[in-house]
Scaffold this active site. Sequence first.
Site, PDB file in Angstrom:
ATOM      1  N   ASP A 306      -6.027 -12.589  90.197  1.00  0.00           N
ATOM      2  CA  ASP A 306      -5.099 -11.631  89.599  1.00  0.00           C
ATOM      3  C   ASP A 306      -3.815 -11.609  90.426  1.00  0.00           C
ATOM      4  OD1 ASP A 306      -5.058  -9.248  87.522  1.00  0.00           O
ATOM      5  OD2 ASP A 306      -4.086  -8.518  89.347  1.00  0.00           O
ATOM      6  N   ASN A 314       7.612  -7.448  86.496  1.00  0.00           N
ATOM      7  CA  ASN A 314       8.187  -7.279  85.151  1.00  0.00           C
ATOM      8  C   ASN A 314       9.241  -6.179  85.130  1.00  0.00           C
ATOM      9  OD1 ASN A 314       6.831  -9.293  83.728  1.00  0.00           O
ATOM     10  ND2 ASN A 314       5.064  -7.979  83.287  1.00  0.00           N
ATOM     11  N   ASP A 323       6.776 -13.884  82.951  1.00  0.00           N
ATOM     12  CA  ASP A 323       6.141 -15.009  82.251  1.00  0.00           C
ATOM     13  C   ASP A 323       6.288 -16.292  83.052  1.00  0.00           C
ATOM     14  OD1 ASP A 323       5.519 -13.271  80.234  1.00  0.00           O
ATOM     15  OD2 ASP A 323       7.097 -13.953  78.869  1.00  0.00           O
ATOM     16  N   GLU A 349      -2.318 -10.954  83.516  1.00  0.00           N
ATOM     17  CA  GLU A 349      -2.047 -11.753  84.720  1.00  0.00           C
ATOM     18  C   GLU A 349      -3.329 -12.195  85.404  1.00  0.00           C
ATOM     19  OE1 GLU A 349      -1.837  -7.365  85.984  1.00  0.00           O
ATOM     20  OE2 GLU A 349      -1.438  -8.560  84.208  1.00  0.00           O
TER      21      GLU A 349
END
Length: 428
Positions: A306, A314, A323, A349
């Site tokens: 993770d 973000n 992304d 993620e």
Amino acid sequence: MTSVATERLCEGSASVTVGYFGKPEEPRPSVPAGYHLQLLDVASTSPADDLEICLVSVMPDDAGAGLRRVRAAVGEMCFVVAYVRDGLGADWMPRLLDLGADDVLSETTADQLGLVLKKAEKAADFRCRMRRNLSRAESERDVLQAAIDNLPSPIFFKNRQGIYSGCNTAFTRYIGLPADRVKGASVYDVAPEHLAKVYEEADEKLMQEGGSQFYEAKVLYASGEERHVMFSKAVTRDQSTGEVNGLAGAMLDITERKELEEQLRRAAEFDHLTGAFNRRKFFKSAGEAEAEALEKGAGLAVLVIDVDNFKSINDRHGHAIGDGALCHLVEQLGDHLSEGHFFARAGGEEFFVLLKDCDLDAAAAMAESIRRRIETSIFSESGVVLNYQISIGVAALERGETVSSALMRADKALYRAKEVGRNRVFVA
């Protein structure tokens, strides 16, 4: 062009013109009633082009050459009678037949001329009817060719030796060759060797087994692009013997269908953002690896990865950078994991990794090397330089345990890594 003689012969008229090639000063043979002798000059071929019957005066000094000149002038369809003058021995009779005469008549047996001309008339009449049949067949062939030329699908014909005997306009456009280069060619003349071999083997199998045949293959398009087609072929047979004498085939371009199938396959197996396997594909492949490991008694281990503080990436830099960070992680995993191991994006993620032939200690070492690789790598995009970390949970499959169960244990280990500060590996 059809001559008067041809029309009379085909209509059964009582008067037939016979071309006579001889010197004007020579006495001409007497022809029976119902025949008309027309003096012709071999140097002027026009009057002789459409003759059905001709009589050639053969002289000792010009026997072979003279007969050959006449045959060249009147063509193969004319029935040629060699009229042998005195001075030529009996040994010339068979030689004149070899030189192009259909029959031979000696001056000494001129009374048999009527019988010879009757035989010639019957032969000429037969040839006339054959020519009409041929003309009719050619007309039907032209109609058929025009019909298949208007069909959008490429169509082709081959003989028993695999040589193209015909095709339609769509076929010539598809492969980028004119019809005159296709007819008489083999597949090796119109296609690259690696494709031609596939066609040749399929053709021979079909002609040996008979029936019809359907299969997919690639074809080199006129532009040089390889396209996918569906071949539909069937043997053709000789009407009198029933033996296979070739095949007829059609092609259906299925390139767009294959591309759509590939898109659907990728959509079913791959994550659209990162290009990694998706969750569905992971569990399918993991099930196969689980069965193989059970059979061989080999070890299996799983990692759950993770990205740390992904929400803040973000929020601070935007979803495009987030992304990009996920795609960067996929690239690093692809470069770092050896063949046989595989991974997938589990969602968001989070990523799953399956390590084959791997015990717990080796899996933990692999996880730590992945963590360090990401920690020390730099991701840069659109002017943003980013250094991020990951946390990893590790579990090895115990006896009788499934991959799903091991992943649940690895997931709990991942959350322990998150709780104690992130950027670390925890073993279940």
